[in-house]
Scaffold this active site. Structure first.
Site, short mmCIF file in Angstrom:
data_model
loop_
_atom_site.label_atom_id
_atom_site.label_comp_id
_atom_site.label_asym_id
_atom_site.label_seq_id
_atom_site.Cartn_x
_atom_site.Cartn_y
_atom_site.Cartn_z
CG HIS A 134 -28.77 -10.35 -76.15
ND1 HIS A 134 -27.68 -9.33 -75.83
CD2 HIS A 134 -28.19 -10.95 -77.15
CE1 HIS A 134 -26.80 -9.42 -76.86
NE2 HIS A 134 -27.07 -10.54 -77.54
CE LYS A 189 -26.00 -12.31 -74.01
NZ LYS A 189 -25.28 -13.89 -73.97
P1 NAD Z 1 -29.27 -22.27 -74.18
O1 NAD Z 1 -29.79 -21.88 -72.64
O2 NAD Z 1 -30.70 -22.24 -75.07
O3 NAD Z 1 -28.51 -23.56 -74.42
C1 NAD Z 1 -27.50 -24.05 -73.66
C2 NAD Z 1 -27.27 -25.51 -73.92
O4 NAD Z 1 -26.19 -25.85 -72.87
C3 NAD Z 1 -28.43 -26.29 -73.72
O5 NAD Z 1 -28.41 -27.44 -74.75
C4 NAD Z 1 -28.28 -27.08 -72.21
O6 NAD Z 1 -28.54 -28.27 -72.30
C5 NAD Z 1 -26.72 -27.16 -72.41
N1 NAD Z 1 -26.12 -27.10 -71.07
C6 NAD Z 1 -26.19 -26.29 -70.00
N2 NAD Z 1 -25.54 -26.76 -68.94
C7 NAD Z 1 -24.67 -27.92 -69.41
C8 NAD Z 1 -24.13 -28.70 -68.66
N3 NAD Z 1 -23.47 -28.59 -67.27
N4 NAD Z 1 -23.73 -29.94 -69.43
C9 NAD Z 1 -23.92 -30.02 -70.71
N5 NAD Z 1 -24.38 -29.14 -71.32
C10 NAD Z 1 -25.22 -28.16 -70.82
O7 NAD Z 1 -28.52 -21.11 -74.83
P2 NAD Z 1 -28.17 -20.37 -76.15
O8 NAD Z 1 -29.09 -19.21 -76.36
O9 NAD Z 1 -28.34 -21.58 -77.13
O10 NAD Z 1 -26.75 -19.74 -75.96
C11 NAD Z 1 -25.61 -20.68 -75.65
C12 NAD Z 1 -24.28 -20.02 -75.34
O11 NAD Z 1 -24.03 -19.30 -76.74
C13 NAD Z 1 -24.67 -18.82 -74.40
O12 NAD Z 1 -23.28 -18.59 -73.82
C14 NAD Z 1 -24.92 -17.75 -75.29
O13 NAD Z 1 -24.45 -16.38 -74.89
C15 NAD Z 1 -23.90 -17.96 -76.37
N6 NAD Z 1 -24.17 -17.40 -77.65
C16 NAD Z 1 -22.98 -17.16 -78.72
C17 NAD Z 1 -23.49 -16.59 -79.74
C18 NAD Z 1 -22.02 -16.21 -80.77
O14 NAD Z 1 -22.37 -16.03 -81.92
N7 NAD Z 1 -20.76 -16.81 -80.32
C19 NAD Z 1 -24.67 -16.55 -80.31
C20 NAD Z 1 -25.80 -16.77 -79.49
C21 NAD Z 1 -25.51 -17.15 -78.17
#
Ligand code: NAD
Length: 255
Positions: free
Chosen positions: A144, A148
């Site tokens: 990744h 991440k």
């Molecule tokens: P990112 O770091 O770009 O975004 C995280 C988001 O969470 C941001 O908007 C941030 O402001 C918010 N956030 C963080 N702490 C917070 C809090 N205390 N209160 C409210 N909001 C808060 O991450 P990303 O790449 O968009 O990934 C997000 C999650 O999704 C990760 O856990 C990642 O592993 C997961 N993910 C899952 C899939 C899937 O298909 N299930 C795919 C990609 C990523």
């Protein structure tokens, strides 16, 4: 029209959800939860709020791609004020997974560590291969992008669970998360799950089955994060008509 709330709206996947919802039939973005302010423009009809109660009330269904501690806060609130939840956040600890189960008794919850169609199929194939190729050693590698935070990826952990299930093994007893030093030979049942990080890789998972004289590697590569945002929207549409309960992406795709 189903009103969707996006939790984690300023994140990599959250921003794509907002864009993809614009071209989704029968669904519209009604609210986003923010900790501070949004650093991009959004339609003025969308409620931008840091008040969890208002956020939940303004949505018919919520899609979450945030971080484990934020997801925990969402689950705690949703338990008080139930709404269907699509949870994509990975790296949840046991307490957070228990909250997820508790929530699913009060509302429909779909939890998927990977929302893509390809990985849903890969999990099926891994289960079958693991059962059929009993003598083959199983090793999983995921790659990744450098940003991440959790490792190994939720997808890799789910794939390791599918591999273990194919052989009736308890993944918690057979998973190896690193090898370093004079550790001795590989044991028969162990399943290593190794994580590499770098650059802008969206997500690459390889599940290998290795024997003397031959090996098979099943590989999935995500080339765009839209595969996750579009998959989550498809899951949300499906979940909006379901009864309370905990669902997987396989349930939604009727695999
Ligand atoms: P990112 O770091 O770009 O975004 C995280 C988001 O969470 C941001 O908007 C941030 O402001 C918010 N956030 C963080 N702490 C917070 C809090 N205390 N209160 C409210 N909001 C808060 O991450 P990303 O790449 O968009 O990934 C997000 C999650 O999704 C990760 O856990 C990642 O592993 C997961 N993910 C899952 C899939 C899937 O298909 N299930 C795919 C990609 C990523």
């Amino acid at each position: 029209m189903i009103k969707v709330g996006v939790f984690g709206a300023s994140g990599r996947v959250g921003k794509l959800l907002i864009e993809d919802l614009k071209s989704t039939e029968d669904m519209s973005l009604s609210t986003v939860f923010v900790r501070n302010s949004l650093d991009f423009a959004i339609d003025p009809s969308v409620l931008v709020t840091s008040d969890m109660h208002s956020f939940i009330n303004a949505a018919d269904i919520i899609i979450d791609f945030s971080l484990p501690e934020a997801c925990e806060m969402l689950l705690e609130e949703a338990i008080k004020n139930p709404k269907p939840l699509v949870i994509g956040t990975t790296g949840l600890n046991n307490h957070q997974l228990n909250l997820l189960k508790q929530a699913s008794e009060l509302m429909p919850v779909l939890y998927a560590t990977n929302m893509s169609l390809g990985v849903a199929l890969l999990n099926k194939l891994v289960y079958q291969a693991s059962a059929a190729l009993k003598d083959f050693d199983i090793e999983i590698v995921e790659m990744h992008h450098r940003h991440k935070k959790d490792a190994p990826s939720g997808t890799a952990l789910t794939l390791s669970e599918s591999a273990a299930a194919g052989r009736n093994l308890d993944i918690n007893k057979v998973r190896v998360s690193g090898r370093d030093g004079n550790i001795g030979e590989r044991t028969k049942d162990e399943i290593a799950v190794m994580a590499l990080r770098g650059g802008d890789i969206v997500g690459r998972h390889t599940v290998g089955f290795y024997n003397d004289g031959e090996f098979i590697e099943l590989n999935h590569t995500a080339t765009s994060r839209n595969t996750f945002s579009k998959g989550a929207i498809r899951a949300a549409k499906w979940l909006s008509t379901q009864e309370n309960g905990l669902y997987s992406i396989a349930d939604c795709l009727e695999f």
